[in-house]
Design an enzyme around this catalytic site. Structure first.
Site: not given
Ligand code: ZN
Ligand code: ZN
Length: 342
Positions: A40, A43, A107, A195, A264, A288
């Protein structure tokens, strides 16, 4: 304090001074000791579509870290100054259906540290106490900083029952190697790592993977067919996030096998679901992050058992000010984890 900030909508970042942040009643102020570079963060550094569609500038990024508590919010009762902590990246709302049924990591109203809120490529950081994991004294800072990605490997393998099974992991980046190590520890018959980087395959081998395959040099589907005597893998874990790899990965799965999707993909993928999932009666899992805190307990127990030492997966450490050397190396796809010592 010194901090690495993403402040312009172009490639790069700015190493600068920032005031030490103020904390809320439910937060901890922590002094960061080690922070790892994650996909991330790459990115965000590159400022590609993935980053520009999620991140509001300016942002202090970085979310995989180990730190020491220096100030405790008024409402926090279970942390003290001097506690060493690692962070779970997910900031759960605490009251939605998922949060109240043990699935805080998915969540409905989740925020991500270092993506939606300021992170930890800095001397100090604000950590919501709900996201803090007390680090065992025997776990060094650098390893503590990698417990977050290590946890993803643990979570991915925990979906399956690897004992006595042929496990194939596509992708030998840090999480791929962690998944391979956990599959080995869990009693897999053998683990195959795939890989395109020789360096990463060598690292996987060094960390105990039984067979490594370079997809640049070998036809992986027919190689795996040979190795498994036409049987295929019982368990396949997809960690490359490469659209072209997904169909090959599924082709190596035996009928009735389990496939865990973690990498991803950059947008929708074309997947031969009829032949590779329905007719195979395959079980597909999406994974995830980590289950809070189930995965962390498991990850900690694995580390404390001494049966896995993930520290060699950290192949490079840098001072934060040398980020311009660290990021291109992380982008190269040929190294393990890179950790900033702060
Ligand atoms: Zn991370
Ligand atoms: Zn929540």
């Amino acid at each position: 304090m010194k901090a690495l900030i993403k402040d312009k909508p172009v490639r790069g970042a700015t190493f600068t001074d920032r005031p030490i942040p103020l904390i809320g009643d439910n937060d901890l102020l922590v002094k960061v000791h080690a922070a790892a570079i994650c996909g991330t963060d790459i990115h965000i550094f590159q400022w590609n579509e993935y980053a520009s569609s999620r991140v509001k500038l300016p942002l202090l990024f970085g979310h995989e870290y180990a730190a020491e508590v220096v100030e405790v919010g008024k409402s926090v009762t279970h942390f003290r100054r001097g506690d060493r902590v690692a962070a779970d990246t997910h900031i759960p709302c605490g009251h939605c259906f998922q949060c109240t049924t043990g699935h805080q990591h998915v969540c409905r109203d989740m925020k991500i540290i270092g993506v939606h809120t300021d992170g930890a490529f800095s001397e100090y950081s604000v950590l919501p106490a709900a996201c803090a994991w007390k680090l065992d004294p025997s776990i060094p800072d650098e390893v503590g900083a990698t417990m977050e990605p290590f946890g993803i490997g643990v979570h991915a393998i925990s979906k399956t029952k690897p004992a006595g099974k042929k496990v194939i992991v596509f992708g030998c980046g840090p999480i791929g190697i962690y998944a391979q190590m956990v599959a080995k520890l869990s009693g897999a018959e053998y683990v195959i790592g795939v890989d395109i980087s020789k360096e990463r395959l060598d690292l996987a081998k060094k960390m105990g993977t039984d067979i490594v395959l370079n997809a640049k040099e070998a036809d992986v589907v027919s190689e795996i067919d040979k190795i498994t005597h036409g049987f295929g893998g019982d368990i396949v874990v997809e960690l490359t996030g490469n659209k072209a790899v997904l169909n090959d990965a599924t082709r190596t799965l035996r009928r009735g096998g389990e496939i865990v999707l973690v990498g991803l993909f950059s947008g929708p993928v074309e997947w031969d679901v009829v032949n590779n999932v329905i007719y195979k009666e395959a079980t597909v899992y999406g994974v995830t992050g980590r289950i809070m805190w189930d995965t962390w307990w498991t990850a900690q127990s694995i580390l404390l058992s001494g049966k896995i030492d993930p520290s060699p997966v950290i192949t490079h450490t840098f001072d934060l000010k040398d980020y311009e050397k660290a990021f291109p190396l992380a982008e190269s796809g040929t190294v393990g984890k890179i950790v900033f010592k702060i």
